[in-house]
Design a protein around this motif. Structure first.
Motif, PDB file in Angstrom:
ATOM      1  N   GLN A  13      43.846  -7.502  56.858  1.00 53.82           N
ATOM      2  CA  GLN A  13      45.147  -6.834  57.004  1.00 53.82           C
ATOM      3  C   GLN A  13      45.115  -6.607  58.485  1.00 53.82           C
ATOM      4  N   PRO A  14      46.745  -6.488  58.852  1.00 54.29           N
ATOM      5  CA  PRO A  14      46.696  -6.161  60.490  1.00 54.29           C
ATOM      6  C   PRO A  14      46.169  -5.009  60.763  1.00 54.29           C
ATOM      7  N   GLY A  16      42.956  -4.995  61.113  1.00 56.65           N
ATOM      8  CA  GLY A  16      41.433  -5.016  60.770  1.00 56.65           C
ATOM      9  C   GLY A  16      40.687  -5.767  61.676  1.00 56.65           C
ATOM     10  N   VAL A 113      45.750 -13.144  59.269  1.00 54.45           N
ATOM     11  CA  VAL A 113      46.094 -11.732  59.453  1.00 54.45           C
ATOM     12  C   VAL A 113      47.563 -11.472  58.815  1.00 54.45           C
ATOM     13  N   SER A 114      47.619 -10.946  57.476  1.00 52.49           N
ATOM     14  CA  SER A 114      48.662 -10.449  56.783  1.00 52.49           C
ATOM     15  C   SER A 114      48.467  -9.249  55.791  1.00 52.49           C
ATOM     16  N   SER A 115      49.453  -8.838  55.433  1.00 50.78           N
ATOM     17  CA  SER A 115      49.261  -7.681  54.529  1.00 50.78           C
ATOM     18  C   SER A 115      49.743  -8.140  52.998  1.00 50.78           C
TER      19      SER A 115
END
Length: 115
Positions: A13-14, A16, A113-115
């Motif tokens: 996640q962003p 992280g 990188v993604s939610s």
């Protein structure tokens, strides 16, 4: 024959963190500068960070103060610690060195990188 094998990528996640590893064989590792590059589809491969044989480091501006490159000569391994990850860090990350005038690359490890 020189081999570079990356690991440690994944989905995060962003904000992280991840730590990438690159295990090197076939060369006298301690004598070689090592680099991490990254590439996204349709773009040129970009130098992210480099470390010399005596552990001097350099970074692309976009990752300064967030990423740290390091090396363990006893393990013939170079690391990339990535903190405060952002969506625009999404890429395939490659380990690289120069051996007898030739660029040597690993197969890469995907970082998303993604939610």
């Amino acid at each position: 024959q020189v081999h570079l094998v990356e690991s440690g990528g994944g989905l995060v996640q962003p904000g992280g963190s991840l730590r990438l590893s690159c295990v090197v064989s076939g060369i006298n590792f301690r004598l070689h500068p090592m680099n991490w590059y990254r590439q996204t589809p349709g773009k040129q491969r970009e130098l992210v960070a480099g470390i010399t044989s005596d552990s001097n480091t350099n970074y692309v501006d976009s990752v300064k103060d967030r990423f740290t490159i390091s090396r363990d000569n006893a393990r013939a391994t170079v690391y990339l610690r990535m903190n405060s990850l952002r969506p625009d860090d999404t890429a395939v990350y490659y380990c690289n060195t120069d051996y007898r005038g030739n660029q040597v690359w690993g197969r890469g490890t995907q970082v998303t990188v993604s939610s």
